[in-house]
Each structure stands twice: as C-alpha cells, then as structure tokens.
Design a protein around this motif. Sequence first.
Motif, PDB file in Angstrom:
ATOM      1  N   GLY A  78       3.535   3.585  14.720  1.00 23.09           N
ATOM      2  CA  GLY A  78       4.215   4.464  13.761  1.00 23.09           C
ATOM      3  C   GLY A  78       5.393   3.822  13.072  1.00 23.09           C
ATOM      4  O   GLY A  78       6.400   4.490  12.817  1.00 23.09           O
ATOM      5  N   ALA A  79       5.302   2.541  12.741  1.00 20.38           N
ATOM      6  CA  ALA A  79       6.472   1.834  12.214  1.00 20.38           C
ATOM      7  C   ALA A  79       6.505   1.746  10.694  1.00 20.38           C
ATOM      8  O   ALA A  79       7.559   1.861  10.086  1.00 20.38           O
ATOM      9  CB  ALA A  79       6.527   0.422  12.788  1.00 20.38           C
ATOM     10  N   CYS A  80       5.354   1.538  10.062  1.00 19.68           N
ATOM     11  CA  CYS A  80       5.387   1.181   8.635  1.00 19.68           C
ATOM     12  C   CYS A  80       5.453   2.398   7.731  1.00 19.68           C
ATOM     13  O   CYS A  80       5.898   2.304   6.597  1.00 19.68           O
ATOM     14  CB  CYS A  80       4.174   0.332   8.288  1.00 19.68           C
ATOM     15  N   ARG A  81       4.969   3.550   8.178  1.00 15.27           N
ATOM     16  CA  ARG A  81       4.938   4.817   7.438  1.00 15.27           C
ATOM     17  C   ARG A  81       3.985   4.789   6.238  1.00 15.27           C
ATOM     18  O   ARG A  81       4.033   5.680   5.393  1.00 15.27           O
ATOM     19  CB  ARG A  81       6.335   5.263   6.967  1.00 15.27           C
ATOM     20  N   MET A  82       3.164   3.768   6.159  1.00 17.73           N
ATOM     21  CA  MET A  82       2.230   3.684   5.033  1.00 17.73           C
ATOM     22  C   MET A  82       1.190   4.800   5.112  1.00 17.73           C
ATOM     23  O   MET A  82       0.621   5.212   4.105  1.00 17.73           O
ATOM     24  CB  MET A  82       1.546   2.302   5.083  1.00 17.73           C
ATOM     25  N   CYS A  83       0.956   5.286   6.304  1.00 20.95           N
ATOM     26  CA  CYS A  83      -0.118   6.271   6.518  1.00 20.95           C
ATOM     27  C   CYS A  83       0.374   7.711   6.402  1.00 20.95           C
ATOM     28  O   CYS A  83      -0.312   8.622   6.861  1.00 20.95           O
ATOM     29  CB  CYS A  83      -0.746   6.048   7.886  1.00 20.95           C
TER      30      CYS A  83
ATOM     31  N   CYS B 129      -0.972   8.220  11.808  1.00 19.46           N
ATOM     32  CA  CYS B 129      -1.503   7.437  12.929  1.00 19.46           C
ATOM     33  C   CYS B 129      -0.896   7.864  14.266  1.00 19.46           C
ATOM     34  O   CYS B 129      -1.405   7.480  15.319  1.00 19.46           O
ATOM     35  CB  CYS B 129      -1.291   5.940  12.703  1.00 19.46           C
TER      36      CYS B 129
ATOM     37  N   ALA C 144       3.674  10.461   9.872  1.00 21.76           N
ATOM     38  CA  ALA C 144       2.751   9.317   9.913  1.00 21.76           C
ATOM     39  C   ALA C 144       1.470   9.785  10.588  1.00 21.76           C
ATOM     40  O   ALA C 144       1.481  10.230  11.744  1.00 21.76           O
ATOM     41  CB  ALA C 144       3.376   8.166  10.690  1.00 21.76           C
TER      42      ALA C 144
ATOM     43  N   THR D 232      -3.135   1.865   5.967  1.00 22.09           N
ATOM     44  CA  THR D 232      -2.327   1.583   7.162  1.00 22.09           C
ATOM     45  C   THR D 232      -1.869   0.119   7.123  1.00 22.09           C
ATOM     46  O   THR D 232      -2.570  -0.741   6.609  1.00 22.09           O
ATOM     47  CB  THR D 232      -3.140   1.776   8.457  1.00 22.09           C
ATOM     48  N   LEU D 233      -0.726  -0.129   7.696  1.00 26.76           N
ATOM     49  CA  LEU D 233      -0.266  -1.515   7.860  1.00 26.76           C
ATOM     50  C   LEU D 233      -0.025  -1.837   9.335  1.00 26.76           C
ATOM     51  O   LEU D 233      -0.438  -2.877   9.828  1.00 26.76           O
ATOM     52  CB  LEU D 233       1.027  -1.749   7.062  1.00 26.76           C
ATOM     53  N   CYS D 234       0.638  -0.929  10.054  1.00 26.61           N
ATOM     54  CA  CYS D 234       0.961  -1.256  11.451  1.00 26.61           C
ATOM     55  C   CYS D 234      -0.065  -0.708  12.432  1.00 26.61           C
ATOM     56  O   CYS D 234      -0.030  -1.033  13.609  1.00 26.61           O
ATOM     57  CB  CYS D 234       2.362  -0.754  11.819  1.00 26.61           C
ATOM     58  N   HIS D 235      -0.972   0.120  11.949  1.00 26.21           N
ATOM     59  CA  HIS D 235      -1.962   0.708  12.858  1.00 26.21           C
ATOM     60  C   HIS D 235      -3.134  -0.240  13.081  1.00 26.21           C
ATOM     61  O   HIS D 235      -3.576  -0.931  12.165  1.00 26.21           O
ATOM     62  CB  HIS D 235      -2.491   2.020  12.280  1.00 26.21           C
TER      63      HIS D 235
HETATM   64 FE1  FES Z   1       2.041   2.294  10.119  1.00 24.81          FE
HETATM   65 FE2  FES Z   1       0.873   4.667  10.529  1.00 24.81          FE
HETATM   66  S1  FES Z   1      -0.039   2.818   9.899  1.00 24.81           S
HETATM   67  S2  FES Z   1       2.956   4.182  10.593  1.00 24.81           S
END
Ligand code: FES
Length: 351
Positions: A45-50, A64, A62, A34-37
Amino acid sequence: MSDVRLTINGREVTAPKGSTVLEAATRAGIFIPTLCHDPELTSFGACRMCVVEIKGMRNLPASCVTEVADGMVVETDSPAVVEARKTILELLLANHPADCLTCGRNGDCRLQDYAYMYGVKSEPFGGEKHNYPVEDDNPFIIRDMNKCILCGKCVRACAEIQGKNIIDFAYRGFDAKVATAMDVPLSDSECVFCGNCVAVCPVGALQEKALRSAARTWEVKKVKTTCPYCGTGCSLELNVKDDRVVGVTSCQGDVNGRALCVKGRFGFGFIHHPDRLQKPLVKKNGTFVEASWEEAINLVAEKLQDIKEHHGSDALAVLSSARCTNEENYLMQKFTRVVLGTNNIDHCARL
Ligand code: FES
C-alpha cells in the motif's frame, strides 16, 4: 469461504470474503494500475497508484489493501481517481531522470506506461533531484537508485522469495532509499545475486547488466523454456536477438513462480561460449580430433562391450546428471541395468 457481492464501475461482481478490491476487480477483468503491488508478495500500500473511489469513504483508498465488503460500490476510473493517479505520477516523475531514450527498460517500464496512459508529460513539481552514483561494479545487476520509486518490491522479493533480507529502506524523507546494511554496494553485501529483485522492479532502477546492454526491449524474442542447471526444473524465458541468447528473464513458472537462482538467471554465457563442445571428439594418437556422432557412439559401444566381456558387468558404472531430464535419467538407468547388466548407476545430485 463465502463470497461477497459488490458493484465495480456499475457491474455487480462477487469476490471471496477477505479478498481485496484490486483482486475483485482483476477477477472481473477490470484493470487497476499498480506499482508497488505484486500478487506474489505481501501487500504494501505504498505507491497509491491503485486508488479507487468507494461510496461512503471520505478518501480514495488503495484498492490493493482494501478488503471487499458486501454492498460496496466502487469506481475505478472516476475523475477524482484519474486526477489522483496523475498527481502521483507527476510527483514520481519530479524526482526521476528523464532519460527514457537511453534507459535499458524503455518499453518495459510501468512508470513510462502509466505516464503514457494518463497523458502525464510535464513535471509541475520542480525541485531537487537525487544524484546517486549508478552501481554497476558487479557482473550481473545495474542498480540506479535515481530511478527507484520506493515501491519496496525488491525489498519484499529479497525477504519473501529469496529469504535473504539483504536490502531494506534506509534514511528518511527525501533521502529515503533502498540500501544494503551500511549502504554498501551489493557486491560487498551478502547478496547472492539471484536477481529476483530485478525481476519485480517496475522501473529501471534494477536492470540485468548483460541483457540491457545487448538489446532493446522490443528487439528480443522471449522463448519460454526449462532451466537446465538442476533437477528443479524452473521455468524461465530466454531473450533471443539475432538467434543468440542475450539474457534470461523470469516468467510465471509452475515450479518456481518468477524466482530463479544466480545460475539460471545470469549463467547463460555457456550457450554461445567458444569453448563449448558442440561436436564429439575422439582421441587419436594422443590428441582429440573431431568425429561424427556415429563414430563416437560406436567407439563407446565397443569399449563398453569389451569391458563387459573381459571383466564382467560390475566392472562398469554409470554416473548420470542433474542437468538431464527425468526421462533421460530414466533411460540411463534402464540402459545401465538392461544393456550393461549392472546396478552400478548413480546421479551427480547425490554426491
Ligand atoms: Fe501501490 Fe496499491 S499498488 S498502493
């Protein structure tokens, strides 16, 4: 609240209704990057890394911000998921300074960790890069918006932990950035420099000024302790290098979570300050001279005894300190009432 049953990576797991796929996976010991969580902040739900793959869903949601459902079948590391995460990292690195060697967050950066984890080395997406001036005109925080990945954690920490709303997203498209009102430096804004934004930043966009110039991440030993500034008792981590405290960072405290105030996070300079009184001083012939603890305590005891005998117990009063522990304050009132014989005891926090 009832539980739902779902399958993650072939394992059947249960999770409370209403929880997210990320929370269900974490509870089951399954790692999702995760990056934005942040568990202490609202989901974004911004970075979509998850992203994960969920059977029956067309896109990669996403995790999160996706709620668990009964019978859900989730894959957290399928080829499509890994490919998506790599692309996200490549896009982030396409507009990120390649100065890891000299960055103060080297070794403590999620972007770096994930690039390593997914083997992302190159920048296939060439193009313009930001060239913002680095903001370091205040004593506490270095703000380098060239390194910002727009995860929005700092924005939410400022609003939800500190309740200040000093920063928010500004501008659009490529120019989008986190900024204060009218995009002025933090020092010209209403920022109280609690540094809670720094504590949640996953990259090098926000850094503690003193700490990052004093030591590399791996050079410091982190010592969890209790902040001495007030009676709240926030937990914090002293960052120690060569037996000297070079910085303070957040840890997970029972009282404060990761929140600290400006004094707790940045006001550690007194620890090694040359003016700090480290030995008792006794006034002799009009000047203070160093004395042993025994000499100083005996002198105080004699003076208190003298006042009590000649003027009575109520001629004495004691003011205790918020910087002492509860136990020390308890002992102080006990000493005042039982030994000195007066109820004249108060505490600086009431003044
Ligand atoms: Fe960034 Fe889920 S951690 S969208």
